[in-house]
Design a protein around this motif. Structure first.
Motif, PDB file in Angstrom:
ATOM      1  N   GLU A 206      44.897  68.500  59.658  1.00 27.27           N
ATOM      2  CA  GLU A 206      46.089  69.360  59.788  1.00 27.27           C
ATOM      3  C   GLU A 206      45.978  70.548  58.838  1.00 27.27           C
ATOM      4  OE1 GLU A 206      47.427  68.684  62.316  1.00 27.27           O
ATOM      5  OE2 GLU A 206      47.963  66.595  62.574  1.00 27.27           O
TER       6      GLU A 206
ATOM      7  N   HIS B 248      44.793  62.258  67.128  1.00 31.73           N
ATOM      8  CA  HIS B 248      45.938  61.920  66.269  1.00 31.73           C
ATOM      9  C   HIS B 248      47.009  61.204  67.098  1.00 31.73           C
ATOM     10  CE1 HIS B 248      44.884  65.630  63.544  1.00 31.73           C
ATOM     11  NE2 HIS B 248      43.905  64.761  63.629  1.00 31.73           N
TER      12      HIS B 248
ATOM     13  N   GLU C 195      44.207  66.847  67.974  1.00 29.38           N
ATOM     14  CA  GLU C 195      45.576  66.359  68.229  1.00 29.38           C
ATOM     15  C   GLU C 195      45.579  65.188  69.209  1.00 29.38           C
ATOM     16  OE1 GLU C 195      46.974  67.408  65.937  1.00 29.38           O
ATOM     17  OE2 GLU C 195      47.129  69.588  65.758  1.00 29.38           O
TER      18      GLU C 195
ATOM     19  N   GLN D  13      53.089  68.437  59.478  1.00 29.32           N
ATOM     20  CA  GLN D  13      52.262  67.294  59.843  1.00 29.32           C
ATOM     21  C   GLN D  13      51.265  66.938  58.736  1.00 29.32           C
ATOM     22  OE1 GLN D  13      53.549  65.855  62.296  1.00 29.32           O
ATOM     23  NE2 GLN D  13      52.183  64.113  62.049  1.00 29.32           N
TER      24      GLN D  13
ATOM     25  N   GLU E 201      52.100  65.463  68.316  1.00 32.21           N
ATOM     26  CA  GLU E 201      50.659  65.439  68.578  1.00 32.21           C
ATOM     27  C   GLU E 201      50.354  65.426  70.078  1.00 32.21           C
ATOM     28  OE1 GLU E 201      48.701  65.720  66.102  1.00 32.21           O
ATOM     29  OE2 GLU E 201      49.310  64.513  64.380  1.00 32.21           O
TER      30      GLU E 201
END
Ligand code: ZN
Ligand code: ZN
Length: 328
Positions: free
Chosen positions: A120, A224, A221, A93, A187
């Motif tokens: 990340e 994201h 996450e 990622q 994600e």
């Protein structure tokens, strides 16, 4: 369908306007004025992401160091397997965020993806950090080797690997959209059975340092996932020729296949861990898939799983609560 390859965005091109003409395959000078961007509400998303800044060694691991040897064999095994899994998601990622930003012809997307890539990188560091606190270098390496050797994990990651590498090799709009779909899955869904394992330990007052770290990762996450869903919808709207039945069917089948693989993986790794109800876990995976589809502007595919069946998890995603537990 033969498709032209996207060109990498120019680094600085004074003849192009500052405000981008298109997210991918457009024109932009490379100069960024956040007050004049094509999708103005993305500035808020950028601020939110930057506001979540944290570093791995802020988390105190001393109680985890003492507790790890007292976990059951199955818990220790799942702990190492799940860290191994998480590292196979965060490592690609970091690079995929960079790749997307290289082709984005919108400077706001380039900046947002740069922040995501940085986060990340921190997630990856955090796995090394927690593992180095609780096991020997040999065991750390074994855990990080699972992504290359464990057949269930390899099978589970096969499709992400295939689509991410296809975009890297052949950067077309179609491969970009498919990479965004797998990014949304990653994600918004692939991480979450792993997160649930650590929150389950924390609710039994075990490994609270690790769980605090995981809650930071979880918070990142979620953001994201939110941004990539937005980017997916906007890119699809700008490229309506891809918004067709065949592609949307492909998205739904990618989701279904991913849910099945996620359930297979989580059963393999969690079935002997006490405190996790596997029926609830399966429902949770489907609930996460529905949620991501909704955010991407698509329809839910699991009508029986529109609500979160593992409501206790919510408290742990809220970092402040974890701190209270850890202070107690
Ligand atoms: Zn991550
Ligand atoms: Zn992420």
């Amino acid at each position: 369908m033969s498709q032209s390859l996207l060109e990498k965005a120019k680094t600085l091109e004074p003849r192009y306007p500052n405000k981008s003409t298109k997210l991918f395959g457009g024109k932009s000078s490379g100069i960024l004025n956040w007050n004049d961007i094509a999708y103005p509400h993305w500035y808020k998303m950028y601020k939110k992401l930057v506001g979540n800044y944290w570093q791995a060694d802020e988390v105190n691991m001393s109680s985890d160091v003492r507790q790890f040897p007292t976990l059951t064999r199955d818990e220790q095994d799942a702990y190492l397997k799940i860290i191994g899994l998480l590292s196979t998601l965060d490592a690609p990622q970091t690079r995929t965020a960079l790749l997307i930003s290289l082709y984005a012809t919108d400077p706001s997307v380039q900046s947002i993806m740069a922040v995501i890539a940085q986060q990340e990188a921190v997630h990856n560091e955090s796995y090394s950090y927690v593992l180095s606190s609780v096991v020997s270098l040999a065991e750390q390496n074994e855990s990080f080797d699972l992504g290359r050797k464990d057949p269930v994990l390899l099978k589970r990651n096969d499709a992400i690997m295939k689509h991410y590498n296809a975009f890297s090799k052949e950067p077309t709009i179609e491969n970009l959209l498919k990479t965004m779909v797998y990014t949304a899955l990653l994600e918004g869904m692939f991480f979450y059975s792993g997160f649930a394992f650590f929150y389950n330990l924390a609710r039994h007052n075990k490994m609270v340092g690790t769980s605090t770290m995981v809650s930071y990762i979880n918070r990142d996450e979620l953001e994201h996932g939110r941004f990539i869903s937005e980017l997916f919808r906007a890119t699809l709207a700008e490229n309506p020729e891809h918004n067709n039945e065949e592609f949307i069917e492909w998205v739904y089948s990618a989701f279904k296949q991913s849910v099945d693989l996620e359930i297979e993986w989580s059963t393999y790794v969690l079935q002997n861990v006490s405190g996790i109800d596997m029926e609830e876990m399966k429902g949770y995976v489907k609930y996460r898939a529905n949620k991501m589809l909704r955010m991407m502007g698509l329809s839910e595919i699991y009508p029986d799983h529109v609500d979160n069946p593992m409501k206790w998890i919510r408290a742990y995603v809220d970092v402040r609560y974890v701190y209270q537990v850890s202070a107690a």
